[in-house]
Design an enzyme around this catalytic site. Structure first.
Site, mmCIF file in Angstrom:
data_model
loop_
_atom_site.group_PDB
_atom_site.id
_atom_site.type_symbol
_atom_site.label_atom_id
_atom_site.label_comp_id
_atom_site.label_asym_id
_atom_site.label_seq_id
_atom_site.Cartn_x
_atom_site.Cartn_y
_atom_site.Cartn_z
ATOM 1 N N CYS A 24 24.857 28.909 23.701
ATOM 2 C CA CYS A 24 23.859 29.609 22.894
ATOM 3 C C CYS A 24 22.591 28.770 22.805
ATOM 4 C CB CYS A 24 24.402 29.898 21.497
ATOM 5 S SG CYS A 24 24.721 28.416 20.512
ATOM 6 N N CYS A 27 22.926 25.259 21.524
ATOM 7 C CA CYS A 27 23.379 24.286 22.518
ATOM 8 C C CYS A 27 22.194 23.746 23.321
ATOM 9 C CB CYS A 27 24.388 24.927 23.473
ATOM 10 S SG CYS A 27 25.911 25.474 22.696
ATOM 11 N N ASP A 433 -11.891 34.505 46.615
ATOM 12 C CA ASP A 433 -12.603 33.820 47.682
ATOM 13 C C ASP A 433 -12.845 34.843 48.796
ATOM 14 O OD1 ASP A 433 -13.471 31.621 49.457
ATOM 15 O OD2 ASP A 433 -11.585 32.078 50.477
ATOM 16 N N ASP A 639 -7.208 31.059 49.641
ATOM 17 C CA ASP A 639 -6.253 30.801 50.715
ATOM 18 C C ASP A 639 -6.330 29.405 51.306
ATOM 19 O OD1 ASP A 639 -8.791 31.255 51.993
ATOM 20 O OD2 ASP A 639 -7.715 31.560 53.872
#
Length: 747
Positions: A24, A27, A433, A639
């Site tokens: 859970c 934890c 771009d 890119d």
């Protein structure tokens, strides 16, 4: 635990480890706290859905051992990542045995309750109930006692502690009622009180069933990574110097090796085609449904499926440096990271179990004060403990992130971190771009116009320009070299050369200083070409540069104008229309002059006022920062390596990686990478972000709603422990199932 990757920051390392036994959100908090207390640990992110921890450390040699000990001391089991991966590939039925045993023992205990519904009044003898319930409580339920005890030792709480306390109270109450019936005033009268053995046994069985269903759902959520990992073939066909084939394990393949790729086989590693032609299916890597033609000189990505032709390839990258390995790493990074919205869950988880324990005590005390008796008070307190569900809170966000990043990867969108996934749907401005992103990125030299009084012929000027561009990878340089090659020109040797990013290149050709200069550089040198000729070329959408010659005194003279043209990508205009239809502002950032940039923008459907022209690579980030002013959420799409600062400056950076390639710099700077050059993926990334965030919010709403509604109902006696246990199990399963609906998304 295995060291899977290291950060590039000097002096730090990133370690991944698998943590067994977490159930859970509490934890998660406990494991994070234990790891952060280890000296040298700088940051920790624990993911309940993947049962993993990512730890940024100082890079000490024994850090992995210290982390392992810290996890074990916190009451959990550190495991090798390979062991966790093996478990993920097991059959879903592999963990069903405890559930089946629990059902077999619990159903008879439930039979009298079912009989009451049809008017049958009967009950199993107490000793039979005890015989059936004991194995469930203390054998199948031993995991809850162990984990709960570790939580107590750590002075915290978790779901296991709630289950252990609640079922133990029901089991103990049953023993006490049975003992009282046999020793008290009813002894020997044959009256058997109602016992609650069925509550303890059924609750444990339902919780185990819920955990098994969660495990099945987790396997589905991580299927994207397993599918990518399975793309690697185990054997490669290595060619020796005489061309003879021999099969070798993939781990023994090195860069520079030549391999044979037979029809229908997967490409073993990133490579370049040396011989042969074929069509290659890259759909699992890029999401591109159609095969791509490949021939000598073309790049291949490891994991792609060869078509009908045999090819000989030369390996260019293996192991962790391959595109496939980077894709897997990016997906794993995204699924291991915490979304910003998870901070709310962490705050709730820190106090959830103690608050539930207090509510259970208050419920017990309240019913006792109301005169209900210890039996009624205890059963209602047990219902409170059992219905509380911190596991649903812990799973709500990570399982949605896992599902969202997984389906995105299958469609060619790699989401690097959960932050980008959470923010992308809020983007209101998209900056692109131009060259290579909106355009094909392969400009051609459309004209070389000598000026009046030029010192050489057109061919000589083109040969000089080609000499200046020799060896450059810039798209405009390639265009010049290609034009010279088409005319079979003899290119003279280049002497000393100096490049100026965004301005041009200068060098010595046959003892004379020459330069190819942008119009910006021409203005800085105070030597401008004929304005009318420049405007004529720019009105055609061309990018214009000047070929300059320097005299002995260093003065520059224009010798020719070079006009370059690039075509927009076929789907670019449609993609921009889609973005604008979503209400987004689209901006183009270009190093071209304003006239040429606006001509391209007009073809793409971008407004003239949204064009940023004459922008040097180093200034793109400043343009993005300006767009972000006034609270705008900006995505930058680029890119190349020169786009990396702008990608990092944006709220969401999106790197284009055509055909699975792209630059490492751009991919590292961006939060999202598109694995093919299809601009439609930009809108798809935003849509996936919106759907994933919607699932996260739905999951958190239901996780909170279960507890906000269920705990008061249990406290006021409106839910039995059995119904509460079913609701608790259902809450986690429903959260998982809701997130997995994302896997059905298609563009």
């Amino acid at each position: 635990m295995e060291k899977l990757q290291f950060q590039q920051t000097p002096g730090t390392a990133t370690l991944d480890l698998s943590v067994g036994g977490m159930t859970c959100a509490s934890c998660v908090m406990r494991v994070e706290r234990a790891l952060k207390n280890v000296p040298g640990v700088q940051d920790v992110s624990v993911n309940l859905a993947t049962e993993s921890a990512r730890v940024v450390t100082s890079g000490d040699d024994d850090m992995d051992v210290r982390l392992r000990r810290a996890v074990r001391a916190a009451g959990y089991e550190p495991r090798a990542a390979s062991e966790a991966a093996d478990e993920a590939t097991l059959s879903p039925w592999a963990g069903f045995a405890p559930v089946a045993i629990g059902l077999a023992l619990s159903i008879p205990l439930m039979a009298p309750m079912l009989g009451d519904l049809i008017g049958l009044d009967w009950m199993l003898p107490p000793w039979v109930q005890l015989l059936l319930a004991t194995p469930v409580q203390f054998w199948l339920g031993a995991r809850f006692y162990r984990a709960g005890w570790h939580a107590v030792k750590a002075r915290t709480g978790n779901m296991d502690l709630l289950v252990a306390l609640g079922t133990s109270a029901a089991f103990g109450l049953s023993l006490w009622l049975w003992w009282r019936a046999t020793t008290g005033e009813h002894a020997g009268h044959g009256m058997v009180p109602h016992l609650y053995f069925e509550a303890s046994a059924v609750v444990i069985t339902l919780v185990l069933l819920g955990k098994w269903l969660e495990a099945c759902a987790k396997r589905q959520a991580t299927s994207a990574i397993r599918a990518l990992q399975q793309l690697r073939p185990e054997v490669a066909h290595l060619l020796d110097a005489r061309g003879k084939e021999s099969d070798v394990p993939l781990a023994e393949v090195m860069v520079g090796d030549r391999l044979a790729v037979r029809p229908g086989e997967r490409v073993p590693a990133d490579a370049k085609v040396v011989e042969g032609h074929s069509e290659v299916d890259e759909s699992m890597l890029t999401g591109e449904p159609l095969p791509v033609a490949k021939g000598p000189g073309d790049a291949l990505t490891g994991g792609a499926v060869n078509g009908d032709g045999r090819m000989v390839v030369e390996v260019s990258a293996v192991g962790a440096e391959s595109v496939l390995a980077r894709i897997i790493r990016l997906v794993e990074d995204a699924q291991a990271a915490k979304a910003p919205i998870q901070r709310l869950v962490d705050k709730v988880a820190a106090v959830f179990v103690p608050v539930v324990l207090l509510i259970a005590l208050a419920t017990f005390a309240g019913w006792m004060l109301a005169g209900a008796g210890i039996e009624t008070a205890l059963i209602h307190a047990v219902a409170v403990l059992v219905i509380a569900c911190p596991c649903a809170l812990g799973l709500a966000t990570p399982v949605a992130v896992m599902a969202g990043t997984g389906v995105a990867a299958r469609h060619g969108v790699l989401i690097k971190d959960a932050r980008a996934l959470e923010i992308a749907h809020r983007v209101d401005t998209v900056a692109f771009d131009k060259t290579g992103t909106l355009t094909i990125g392969r400009p051609v030299l459309t004209a070389l116009v000598p000026v009046a009084g030029a010192s050489a012929s057109q061919d000589q000027l083109l040969a000089t320009a080609a000499s200046l561009q020799g060896g450059s990878e810039h798209p405009l340089a390639k265009a010049v070299l290609s034009a010279a090659a088409q005319r079979n020109l003899q290119v003279p040797a280049l002497g000393a050369m100096q490049a100026s990013p965004g301005r041009g290149v200068r060098g010595e050709v046959e003892g004379v200083q020459w330069a190819i200069a942008s119009l910006r550089w021409c203005r800085e040198l105070d030597v401008m070409p004929n304005a009318e000729e420049v405007e004529r070329l720019q009105s055609q959408g061309a990018t214009v540069s000047a070929l300059l010659r320097f005299d002995e005194a260093g003065a520059a003279q224009v010798q020719a104008l070079l006009a370059f043209a690039d075509e927009p990508k076929p789907q670019a205009a449609e993609a921009i229309r889609t973005l604008r239809a979503r209400g987004l502002r689209v901006v183009m950032i270009s190093g071209d002059n304003l006239r040429a940039a606006q001509a391209m923008a007009a073809r793409l459907g971008i407004a003239a006022e949204d064009v940023r022209a004459d922008v040097l690579p180093a200034d793109k980030a400043a343009q993005v920062a300006a767009l972000r002013s006034n609270g705008h959420v900006v995505a930058m799409v680029g890119d190349g390596a020169n786009d990396a600062p702008a990608l990092a400056a944006a709220d969401v950076g999106i790197a284009m990686a055509p055909s699975g390639g792209g630059t490492d710099v751009a991919m590292e700077a961006a939060g999202i990478t598109l694995m093919r050059g299809d601009l439609a993926l930009v809108a798809q990334a935003f849509e996936l972000s919106g759907r994933t965030v919607a699932k996260i919010r739905q999951n958190l709403f239901w996780a909170f709603a279960y507890n906000v509604a269920g705990i008061p109902l249990a406290a006021f006696g409106l839910l039995s422990p059995v119904v509460a246990g079913a609701a608790m199990a259902l809450s986690s399963v429903s959260v998982m199932a809701n997130a997995l609906l994302l896997r059905r998304w298609k563009p």
